[in-house]
Design a protein around this motif. Structure first.
Motif, PDB file in Angstrom:
ATOM      1  N   VAL A  13      21.476   7.818  73.575  1.00 17.06           N
ATOM      2  CA  VAL A  13      22.130   7.604  72.280  1.00 17.06           C
ATOM      3  C   VAL A  13      23.405   6.783  72.456  1.00 17.06           C
ATOM      4  O   VAL A  13      23.600   5.748  71.806  1.00 17.06           O
ATOM      5  CB  VAL A  13      22.434   8.945  71.591  1.00 17.06           C
ATOM      6  N   GLY A  14      24.277   7.229  73.336  1.00 17.46           N
ATOM      7  CA  GLY A  14      25.532   6.515  73.539  1.00 17.46           C
ATOM      8  C   GLY A  14      25.336   5.111  74.051  1.00 17.46           C
ATOM      9  O   GLY A  14      26.001   4.161  73.605  1.00 17.46           O
ATOM     10  N   MET A  15      24.399   4.923  74.980  1.00 19.53           N
ATOM     11  CA  MET A  15      24.190   3.598  75.556  1.00 19.53           C
ATOM     12  C   MET A  15      23.505   2.649  74.581  1.00 19.53           C
ATOM     13  O   MET A  15      23.744   1.438  74.617  1.00 19.53           O
ATOM     14  CB  MET A  15      23.389   3.719  76.847  1.00 19.53           C
ATOM     15  N   ALA A  16      22.657   3.167  73.701  1.00 19.44           N
ATOM     16  CA  ALA A  16      22.041   2.304  72.697  1.00 19.44           C
ATOM     17  C   ALA A  16      23.096   1.777  71.725  1.00 19.44           C
ATOM     18  O   ALA A  16      23.104   0.588  71.368  1.00 19.44           O
ATOM     19  CB  ALA A  16      20.954   3.054  71.938  1.00 19.44           C
ATOM     20  N   VAL A  17      24.020   2.640  71.307  1.00 25.71           N
ATOM     21  CA  VAL A  17      25.097   2.203  70.425  1.00 25.71           C
ATOM     22  C   VAL A  17      26.020   1.230  71.166  1.00 25.71           C
ATOM     23  O   VAL A  17      26.450   0.212  70.613  1.00 25.71           O
ATOM     24  CB  VAL A  17      25.880   3.410  69.888  1.00 25.71           C
ATOM     25  N   ALA A  18      26.316   1.530  72.423  1.00 24.24           N
ATOM     26  CA  ALA A  18      27.148   0.631  73.223  1.00 24.24           C
ATOM     27  C   ALA A  18      26.511  -0.744  73.325  1.00 24.24           C
ATOM     28  O   ALA A  18      27.194  -1.778  73.208  1.00 24.24           O
ATOM     29  CB  ALA A  18      27.358   1.218  74.623  1.00 24.24           C
ATOM     30  N   TYR A  19      25.216  -0.777  73.523  1.00 22.29           N
ATOM     31  CA  TYR A  19      24.501  -2.046  73.612  1.00 22.29           C
ATOM     32  C   TYR A  19      24.601  -2.823  72.308  1.00 22.29           C
ATOM     33  O   TYR A  19      24.874  -4.036  72.296  1.00 22.29           O
ATOM     34  CB  TYR A  19      23.039  -1.787  73.968  1.00 22.29           C
ATOM     35  N   GLY A  20      24.409  -2.141  71.189  1.00 23.09           N
ATOM     36  CA  GLY A  20      24.499  -2.817  69.897  1.00 23.09           C
ATOM     37  C   GLY A  20      25.885  -3.384  69.635  1.00 23.09           C
ATOM     38  O   GLY A  20      26.024  -4.511  69.142  1.00 23.09           O
ATOM     39  N   LEU A  21      26.913  -2.621  69.975  1.00 27.86           N
ATOM     40  CA  LEU A  21      28.279  -3.093  69.765  1.00 27.86           C
ATOM     41  C   LEU A  21      28.617  -4.256  70.700  1.00 27.86           C
ATOM     42  O   LEU A  21      29.222  -5.252  70.283  1.00 27.86           O
ATOM     43  CB  LEU A  21      29.261  -1.949  69.981  1.00 27.86           C
ATOM     44  N   ALA A  22      28.239  -4.143  71.972  1.00 28.86           N
ATOM     45  CA  ALA A  22      28.527  -5.211  72.926  1.00 28.86           C
ATOM     46  C   ALA A  22      27.763  -6.479  72.581  1.00 28.86           C
ATOM     47  O   ALA A  22      28.273  -7.594  72.744  1.00 28.86           O
ATOM     48  CB  ALA A  22      28.177  -4.741  74.344  1.00 28.86           C
ATOM     49  N   ARG A  23      26.550  -6.317  72.110  1.00 25.57           N
ATOM     50  CA  ARG A  23      25.746  -7.470  71.697  1.00 25.57           C
ATOM     51  C   ARG A  23      26.421  -8.215  70.551  1.00 25.57           C
ATOM     52  O   ARG A  23      26.248  -9.427  70.397  1.00 25.57           O
ATOM     53  CB  ARG A  23      24.350  -6.977  71.283  1.00 25.57           C
ATOM     54  N   ALA A  24      27.216  -7.487  69.756  1.00 27.45           N
ATOM     55  CA  ALA A  24      27.948  -8.102  68.644  1.00 27.45           C
ATOM     56  C   ALA A  24      29.295  -8.667  69.078  1.00 27.45           C
ATOM     57  O   ALA A  24      30.072  -9.130  68.239  1.00 27.45           O
ATOM     58  CB  ALA A  24      28.149  -7.078  67.531  1.00 27.45           C
ATOM     59  N   GLY A  25      29.595  -8.603  70.389  1.00 21.00           N
ATOM     60  CA  GLY A  25      30.809  -9.204  70.907  1.00 21.00           C
ATOM     61  C   GLY A  25      31.997  -8.286  71.032  1.00 21.00           C
ATOM     62  O   GLY A  25      33.114  -8.751  71.306  1.00 21.00           O
ATOM     63  N   LEU A  26      31.810  -6.975  70.858  1.00 20.78           N
ATOM     64  CA  LEU A  26      32.918  -6.028  70.948  1.00 20.78           C
ATOM     65  C   LEU A  26      33.047  -5.481  72.365  1.00 20.78           C
ATOM     66  O   LEU A  26      32.063  -5.386  73.111  1.00 20.78           O
ATOM     67  CB  LEU A  26      32.705  -4.889  69.960  1.00 20.78           C
ATOM     68  N   SER A  27      34.265  -5.119  72.734  1.00 18.05           N
ATOM     69  CA  SER A  27      34.504  -4.541  74.059  1.00 18.05           C
ATOM     70  C   SER A  27      34.332  -3.023  73.990  1.00 18.05           C
ATOM     71  O   SER A  27      34.830  -2.375  73.076  1.00 18.05           O
ATOM     72  CB  SER A  27      35.910  -4.897  74.547  1.00 18.05           C
ATOM     73  N   VAL A  28      33.622  -2.477  74.973  1.00 17.04           N
ATOM     74  CA  VAL A  28      33.222  -1.074  74.932  1.00 17.04           C
ATOM     75  C   VAL A  28      33.441  -0.435  76.300  1.00 17.04           C
ATOM     76  O   VAL A  28      33.114  -1.024  77.337  1.00 17.04           O
ATOM     77  CB  VAL A  28      31.741  -0.928  74.534  1.00 17.04           C
ATOM     78  N   THR A  29      33.968   0.777  76.300  1.00 16.13           N
ATOM     79  CA  THR A  29      34.042   1.619  77.497  1.00 16.13           C
ATOM     80  C   THR A  29      33.246   2.891  77.235  1.00 16.13           C
ATOM     81  O   THR A  29      33.390   3.512  76.177  1.00 16.13           O
ATOM     82  CB  THR A  29      35.497   1.985  77.841  1.00 16.13           C
ATOM     83  N   VAL A  30      32.408   3.284  78.196  1.00 13.64           N
ATOM     84  CA  VAL A  30      31.596   4.493  78.081  1.00 13.64           C
ATOM     85  C   VAL A  30      32.042   5.488  79.147  1.00 13.64           C
ATOM     86  O   VAL A  30      32.131   5.148  80.333  1.00 13.64           O
ATOM     87  CB  VAL A  30      30.101   4.195  78.257  1.00 13.64           C
ATOM     88  N   LEU A  31      32.318   6.703  78.719  1.00 14.70           N
ATOM     89  CA  LEU A  31      32.672   7.789  79.629  1.00 14.70           C
ATOM     90  C   LEU A  31      31.526   8.788  79.677  1.00 14.70           C
ATOM     91  O   LEU A  31      31.030   9.219  78.637  1.00 14.70           O
ATOM     92  CB  LEU A  31      33.947   8.495  79.159  1.00 14.70           C
ATOM     93  N   ASP A  32      31.101   9.145  80.874  1.00 17.48           N
ATOM     94  CA  ASP A  32      29.971  10.053  81.013  1.00 17.48           C
ATOM     95  C   ASP A  32      30.318  11.171  81.988  1.00 17.48           C
ATOM     96  O   ASP A  32      31.239  11.043  82.807  1.00 17.48           O
ATOM     97  CB  ASP A  32      28.739   9.297  81.507  1.00 17.48           C
ATOM     98  N   GLU A  33      29.561  12.249  81.903  1.00 20.19           N
ATOM     99  CA  GLU A  33      29.758  13.371  82.810  1.00 20.19           C
ATOM    100  C   GLU A  33      29.033  13.117  84.130  1.00 20.19           C
ATOM    101  O   GLU A  33      28.467  12.046  84.367  1.00 20.19           O
ATOM    102  CB  GLU A  33      29.267  14.661  82.163  1.00 20.19           C
TER     103      GLU A  33
END
Length: 371
Positions: A13-33
């Motif tokens: 879920v988190g990585m799919a949203v991250a992919y969509g945002l990054a594909r639109a040119g936004l900078s993204v940081t993902v924190l995972d356990e």
């Protein structure tokens, strides 16, 4: 450097949203356990499934169908970006009925759902088939199976390859991922949001909570809903078998490498993600009832995983009213909805129109029911 988005949760879920945002040119940081976290992304059966979704909430059924329709292009895009074959197939699927009562109930539910919206009336295709009519779709089906509902919308993928491809695609687009970084605290700052982890602080203009069961601790910190609970599913895996040309079902499916995944359990076991001998025996008996030829198959592996469920079983998509710029995403259909999460949902979050576009999925519905 402050990022546009901070995403808490590195599952599908988190990585799919991250992919969509990054594909639109936004900078993204993902924190995972860490790898021993209570994950759903690595413990599911890999179904891209429409049947049964949205009973009682037609909008969820619409989203599931729209996502399934988008999956072919989504899988192709990820493969072209990463070279990873998701083993995706959409040749239809069957949800089995084991007795006449179950068959009657299923047909009534699907008819009601199909008539619940003009889109579903026109687009949702399904048909109840008795055992004899199912034989071309499920060769060797056992004689004690009553029948099942067939739909052309259903399919399957390799969920581990999906997760791997999302990570690879995100990294190619500049997404920063930090494993073994469990978030201990989320708070608003004068310029956005901050996450505190054992590895230090991370800041971003906006934050998305996609942490599954972690929402129970973190969501209230930003005025978001913590109404999620675990439901355990256990899966049994056979040795590799010759291709059976059998459509996937929620009860059993054959993977691209030949092994059968046997599952479809729903247990209230708290945070225990283990397996039990009694359930393994029950799954094996059901598998042989479905396909008697599996009586000779050796069992090679089993696992348990925790699904993330809301009180009504439907997705949770919400924006915080007390902390604008904070969002909460939670569902148990992360595989099916992956194309939507990378598309329409990430677009709505990017443009800050989540509430306007998907109001039915707000956590406010749980508070209304409780009063």
């Amino acid at each position: 450097m402050r990022r546009d988005f901070l995403i808490v949760g590195g599952g599908v879920v988190g990585m799919a949203v991250a992919y969509g945002l990054a594909r639109a040119g936004l900078s993204v940081t993902v924190l995972d356990e860490s790898d021993d976290a209570l994950r759903a992304s690595r413990g599911n059966a890999g179904l891209v499934w429409v049947q049964g979704k949205g009973l009682g909430m037609p909008r969820y059924a619409e989203l599931s169908l729209e996502a399934a329709k988008a999956w072919t292009d989504f899988a192709k895009e990820l493969t072209e970006r990463t070279g990873i074959d998701l083993e995706y197939e959409q040749q239809g699927g069957v949800d089995l009925c084991f007795d006449a009562g179950e068959a009657r109930t299923r047909q009534k539910e699907y008819t009601t759902l199909q008539n619940a919206s003009p889109f579903l009336t026109q687009e949702f295709r399904w048909e109840y088939l008795d055992r004899k009519a199912l034989m071309p779709y499920l060769p060797g089906l056992g004689e004690t199976v009553q029948g099942g509902t067939w739909s052309p919308h259903d399919g399957q993928c390799n969920p581990l390859y999906l997760l791997r491809a999302l990570y690879a695609a995100c990294h190619s687009l500049g997404v920063e991922t930090h494993p073994a970084s469990p978030v201990e605290r989320l708070e608003a700052t004068s310029s956005g949001f901050r996450a505190t982890t054992p590895q230090g602080h991370f800041d971003a203009e906006r934050v998305i909570l996609a942490a599954g069961l972690g929402a129970r601790k973190l969501a209230p910190m930003l005025g978001l809903s913590d109404a999620v609970h675990p439901v355990r599913g256990q899966i049994l895996v056979t040795e590799r078998r010759p291709p059976g040309a059998r459509l996937p079902t929620p009860q059993i499916r054959q993977t691209a490498t030949g092994g059968y995944l046997i599952g479809d359990t729903h247990e209230d076991s708290g945070l225990d993600k283990g397996v039990t001998l009694a359930m393994m025996q029950s799954l094996a008996e059901k598998a042989v009832r479905i396909y008697p030829d599996l009586d000779a198959a050796r069992l090679v592996r089993s696992w348990g995983a925790l699904r993330v469920m809301t009180p009504d079983g439907n997705p949770l998509y919400e924006a915080s009213t007390s902390h604008p710029g904070a969002y909460n995403i939670n569902c148990h259909s992360g595989i099916t909805l992956a194309a939507f999460h990378a598309g329409g949902l990430s677009d709505a979050i990017r443009d800050d129109r989540l509430v306007q576009t998907y109001p039915q999925f707000s956590g406010a519905r749980f508070h209304v029911q409780a009063t």
